[in-house]
Write an enzyme that holds these catalytic residues in place. Structure first.
Site, PDB file in Angstrom:
ATOM      1  N   SER A 149       0.765  -1.487   0.351  1.00  0.00           N
ATOM      2  CA  SER A 149       0.022  -0.428   0.045  1.00  0.00           C
ATOM      3  C   SER A 149       0.933   1.463   0.129  1.00  0.00           C
ATOM      4  CB  SER A 149      -0.613   0.362   0.942  1.00  0.00           C
ATOM      5  OG  SER A 149       0.033   0.082   2.458  1.00  0.00           O
ATOM      6  N   ASP A 160      -4.417   7.203   9.933  1.00  0.00           N
ATOM      7  CA  ASP A 160      -4.457   6.075  10.586  1.00  0.00           C
ATOM      8  C   ASP A 160      -2.881   5.659  11.130  1.00  0.00           C
ATOM      9  OD1 ASP A 160      -2.692   5.916   8.261  1.00  0.00           O
ATOM     10  OD2 ASP A 160      -3.565   4.177   7.476  1.00  0.00           O
ATOM     11  N   HIS A 180      -0.154   5.007   7.116  1.00  0.00           N
ATOM     12  CA  HIS A 180       0.626   5.683   5.613  1.00  0.00           C
ATOM     13  C   HIS A 180       0.817   6.780   5.291  1.00  0.00           C
ATOM     14  CE1 HIS A 180      -2.140   1.608   5.260  1.00  0.00           C
ATOM     15  NE2 HIS A 180      -1.290   1.638   4.131  1.00  0.00           N
TER      16      HIS A 180
END
Length: 243
Positions: A69, A218, A221
């Site tokens: 990701s 979060d 990221h």
């Protein structure tokens, strides 16, 4: 009077008519053969000229970012803000003939990367950036398993695309995963880079990981600003390889 009658008889004689017709057909045949030959010659010349003007296509060198990701740009509104695209901007500004390919998949583990590397490496990149392992660590996957999967990926690249230069992106975990595990996890990337004699980024999230203003909600990221720093971390190792 006899001479006139004689001419009249000759003009009506069937053999003479046949001879004239034969000569006329022969003339038409010769004319057609000449025309066809000229047309064929022109066509042959045209084909030859076309083949001599063809030039082989030139292909840009490629940098393949193979990751999870972080590489995919998870959470960003525009993937052009992810670090692979930022690197492309740097390359373009220097007018270097390289195309950056984003082959990141959100949630990808080292096992997932191992399962798709055979297909991805068919692109025969000039440089292969391996950015995997973070999801393994966050899930507590055994270090030996992560190491084996990453080594398998490196082996495939070396075997199927031997001219490709490899860069391994190191990863580190938050301390809540346990001191022993996080220490061994960090070391596995160092060992792989040394054993395989490949390029190495010690920590791809250097100066980004754990800094709230550089990450999304979060806390994992990178945001747009964070990706710019990640791109710089990668660029420090990548730049000497492409210049």
């Amino acid at each position: 009077m006899c001479e006139a009658q004689n001419k009249q008889l000759q003009s009506n004689h069937p053999v003479l008519h046949y001879t004239k017709l034969l000569k006329f057909c022969y003339f038409i045949l010769v004319l057609l053969l000449f025309s066809c030959g000229e047309s064929s010659s022109k066509q042959e010349t045209k084909t030859t000229n076309t083949s001599t003007t063809e030039t082989p296509e030139t292909k840009s060198k490629t940098i393949l970012c193979f990751g999870d990701s972080i590489t995919a740009g998870y959470g960003l509104d525009d993937t052009n803000d992810a670090y692979p695209a930022v690197i492309q901007q740097k390359i373009d500004s220097l007018q270097l003939d390289y195309t950056v390919i984003n082959s990141g998949v959100s949630g990808e583990t080292s096992a997932g990367g191992k399962s798709r590397i055979d297909w991805v490496i068919k692109q025969t990149p000039t440089i292969f950036l391996l950015e995997l392992g973070a999801n393994d660590g966050l899930r507590g996957v055994p270090i030996s398993e992560t190491r084996a999967n990453l080594q398998a990926i490196i082996n495939v690249v070396k075997t199927k695309s031997p001219d490709t230069k490899i860069i391994l992106a190191g990863m580190q975990l938050p301390p809540n995963m346990g001191t022993t595990y996080t220490s061994n996890f960090k070391q596995l990337f160092i060992d792989l880079a040394i054993e395989n004699n490949i390029g190495f980024i010690p920590f791809i999230l250097e100066n980004v990981g754990g800094i709230s203003e550089l990450n999304q909600r979060d806390g994992i990221h990178p945001n747009i600003t964070g990706h710019k720093i990640v791109a710089q971390n990668v660029w420090e190792v990548l730049k000497p390889m492409i210049q």
